[in-house]
Write an enzyme that holds these catalytic residues in place. Sequence first.
Site, PDB file in Angstrom:
ATOM      1  N   ASP A  18       0.850  -1.197   0.000  1.00  0.00           N
ATOM      2  CA  ASP A  18       0.000   0.000   0.000  1.00  0.00           C
ATOM      3  C   ASP A  18       0.883   1.243   0.000  1.00  0.00           C
ATOM      4  O   ASP A  18       1.883   1.307   0.704  1.00  0.00           O
ATOM      5  CB  ASP A  18      -0.855  -0.051   1.276  1.00  0.00           C
ATOM      6  CG  ASP A  18      -1.957   0.983   1.296  1.00  0.00           C
ATOM      7  OD1 ASP A  18      -2.406   1.344   2.407  1.00  0.00           O
ATOM      8  OD2 ASP A  18      -2.360   1.440   0.209  1.00  0.00           O
ATOM      9  N   HIS A  19       0.530   2.238  -0.827  1.00  0.00           N
ATOM     10  CA  HIS A  19       1.224   3.545  -0.832  1.00  0.00           C
ATOM     11  C   HIS A  19       2.745   3.418  -0.951  1.00  0.00           C
ATOM     12  O   HIS A  19       3.486   4.022  -0.177  1.00  0.00           O
ATOM     13  CB  HIS A  19       0.858   4.357   0.407  1.00  0.00           C
ATOM     14  CG  HIS A  19      -0.528   4.865   0.358  1.00  0.00           C
ATOM     15  ND1 HIS A  19      -0.951   5.808  -0.557  1.00  0.00           N
ATOM     16  CD2 HIS A  19      -1.628   4.505   1.058  1.00  0.00           C
ATOM     17  CE1 HIS A  19      -2.247   6.032  -0.397  1.00  0.00           C
ATOM     18  NE2 HIS A  19      -2.677   5.249   0.588  1.00  0.00           N
TER      19      HIS A  19
ATOM     20  N   GLY B  61      -7.605   8.035   7.740  1.00  0.00           N
ATOM     21  CA  GLY B  61      -7.738   8.288   9.169  1.00  0.00           C
ATOM     22  C   GLY B  61      -9.187   8.353   9.642  1.00  0.00           C
ATOM     23  O   GLY B  61     -10.114   8.023   8.915  1.00  0.00           O
TER      24      GLY B  61
ATOM     25  N   GLY C 141      -8.997   5.558   1.893  1.00  0.00           N
ATOM     26  CA  GLY C 141      -9.697   6.307   2.936  1.00  0.00           C
ATOM     27  C   GLY C 141     -11.143   5.864   3.052  1.00  0.00           C
ATOM     28  O   GLY C 141     -12.043   6.674   3.200  1.00  0.00           O
ATOM     29  N   ALA C 142     -11.380   4.555   2.983  1.00  0.00           N
ATOM     30  CA  ALA C 142     -12.751   4.043   2.886  1.00  0.00           C
ATOM     31  C   ALA C 142     -13.319   3.522   4.202  1.00  0.00           C
ATOM     32  O   ALA C 142     -14.421   2.963   4.213  1.00  0.00           O
ATOM     33  CB  ALA C 142     -12.804   2.941   1.842  1.00  0.00           C
TER      34      ALA C 142
ATOM     35  N   THR D 285      -9.063  -0.501   3.782  1.00  0.00           N
ATOM     36  CA  THR D 285      -9.647  -0.383   5.126  1.00  0.00           C
ATOM     37  C   THR D 285      -8.573  -0.626   6.181  1.00  0.00           C
ATOM     38  O   THR D 285      -8.085  -1.742   6.342  1.00  0.00           O
ATOM     39  CB  THR D 285     -10.770  -1.433   5.294  1.00  0.00           C
ATOM     40  OG1 THR D 285     -11.685  -1.313   4.199  1.00  0.00           O
ATOM     41  CG2 THR D 285     -11.486  -1.244   6.613  1.00  0.00           C
TER      42      THR D 285
ATOM     43  N   THR E  52      -8.259   2.082   9.266  1.00  0.00           N
ATOM     44  CA  THR E  52      -8.751   2.719  10.492  1.00  0.00           C
ATOM     45  C   THR E  52      -9.832   1.902  11.204  1.00  0.00           C
ATOM     46  O   THR E  52      -9.794   1.755  12.431  1.00  0.00           O
ATOM     47  CB  THR E  52      -9.288   4.134  10.165  1.00  0.00           C
ATOM     48  OG1 THR E  52      -8.207   4.928   9.667  1.00  0.00           O
ATOM     49  CG2 THR E  52      -9.881   4.797  11.384  1.00  0.00           C
TER      50      THR E  52
HETATM   51  O1  LIG Z   1      -6.633   4.165   2.331  1.00  0.00           O
HETATM   52  C1  LIG Z   1      -6.258   3.431   3.219  1.00  0.00           C
HETATM   53  C2  LIG Z   1      -7.046   3.222   4.516  1.00  0.00           C
HETATM   54  O2  LIG Z   1      -7.960   4.265   4.735  1.00  0.00           O
HETATM   55  P1  LIG Z   1      -8.720   4.405   6.156  1.00  0.00           P
HETATM   56  O3  LIG Z   1      -7.859   5.231   7.030  1.00  0.00           O
HETATM   57  O4  LIG Z   1     -10.021   5.060   5.822  1.00  0.00           O
HETATM   58  O5  LIG Z   1      -8.903   3.002   6.711  1.00  0.00           O
HETATM   59  N1  LIG Z   1      -5.126   2.753   3.096  1.00  0.00           N
HETATM   60  O6  LIG Z   1      -4.351   2.899   1.985  1.00  0.00           O
HETATM   61 CA   LIG Z   2      -1.397   9.468  -2.418  1.00  0.00          CA
HETATM   62 NA    NA Z   3      -3.136   0.564  -2.098  1.00  0.00          NA
HETATM   63 ZN   LIG Z   4      -4.690   4.845   1.217  1.00  0.00          ZN
END
Ligand SMILES: O=C(COP(=O)(O)O)NO
Ligand SMILES: [Ca+2]
Ligand code: NA
Ligand SMILES: [Zn+2]
Length: 311
Positions: free
Chosen positions: A88-89, A185, A215-216, A258, A260
């Site tokens: 991720d990222h 977050g 950010g879901a 997901t 947070t």
């Molecule tokens: O985008 C997310 C997680 O987002 P949340 O903070 O909404 O779980 N990870 O890459």
């Molecule tokens: Ca980004």
């Molecule tokens: Na990702």
């Molecule tokens: Zn993310």
Amino acid sequence: PYVNTKDILEKANKEYYAVAAFNINNLEFLQAIVEGGIEKKSPLIIETSEGAMKYAGMGDPLRGASLFVKMVREFADSLDIPIALHLDHGKNFNHIISAIKAGYSSVMIDASDKPLEENIKATKDIVRIAHAVGVSVEAELGKLAGIEDNVVSAESVLVNPDEAKYFVEETQVDFLAPAIGTSHGAFKFKGEAKLDYDRLKKVKELTNMPLVLHGASSVVQEMVEIAENYGADFGGSKGVPSDILKETVRLGINKVNTDTDLRMAFIAGLREFLHNNSKEFDPRKYMKTAKEYVKKVVSDRLELLGSANKA
Ligand SMILES: O=C(COP(=O)(O)O)NO
Ligand SMILES: [Ca+2]
Ligand code: NA
Ligand SMILES: [Zn+2]
């Protein structure tokens, strides 16, 4: 079985459901997520940030990446549900290569804070390497507000659908994360929750590919309340409401990041247990409620996203 993320997402794209991508940093979250996947007979995408790789590897990202591959493969190889492991990222070239070298199913190259042509160049570099060894690639267009692990992006710049079409053609990326108004977050919206459905619809029409929502997390109020009963202060926390999340899936989101929500569930269970069990010091016991709450949130989300019974 241990599978390629692209295989999971191509099926989801065809059948218009979404698969959750759950972040982990340790064994206990992985156990709880896997239990939820088994219960719901659902495919699972496990994902780790670069920070998680360094955390698990005690400062060495390649060691951390290898540890996560071994842990996830151990579960995946012994189960009927398809499980993939995703970086991720990814922002650091060497860390992304470490994940590929260690055996991750897929990697995200996140150059969304760069001008378009730079994002394209960075993404093409990773796609060329990753595809050469059968690893699939995610990229992001537009910026999320809020904290991205350690990068604070000041404003949220929403995706430009025409740019998305050009970006995908130029990079041959396997799945795309269009920014449509979410942020990372527990404090996602100042006022009411609102996402740009119109942009999402246009990106889907123009690319027809698996799309990712970052950010879901919904910030499950039940868990917030339990945590606050036992000393947490999560005042003002707000996530993506379930009905809005379902609408994004209807409009073509197929991977739902997901993190947070699992953190909130774990700390709620931990606080509750520790408050009520002053004599306990066995980690297999004092993390039990925490893992149960994570599993509950996982199971509910798999049901909500439509991936239950899709294994
Ligand atoms: O985008 C997310 C997680 O987002 P949340 O903070 O909404 O779980 N990870 O890459
Ligand atoms: Ca980004
Ligand atoms: Na990702
Ligand atoms: Zn993310």
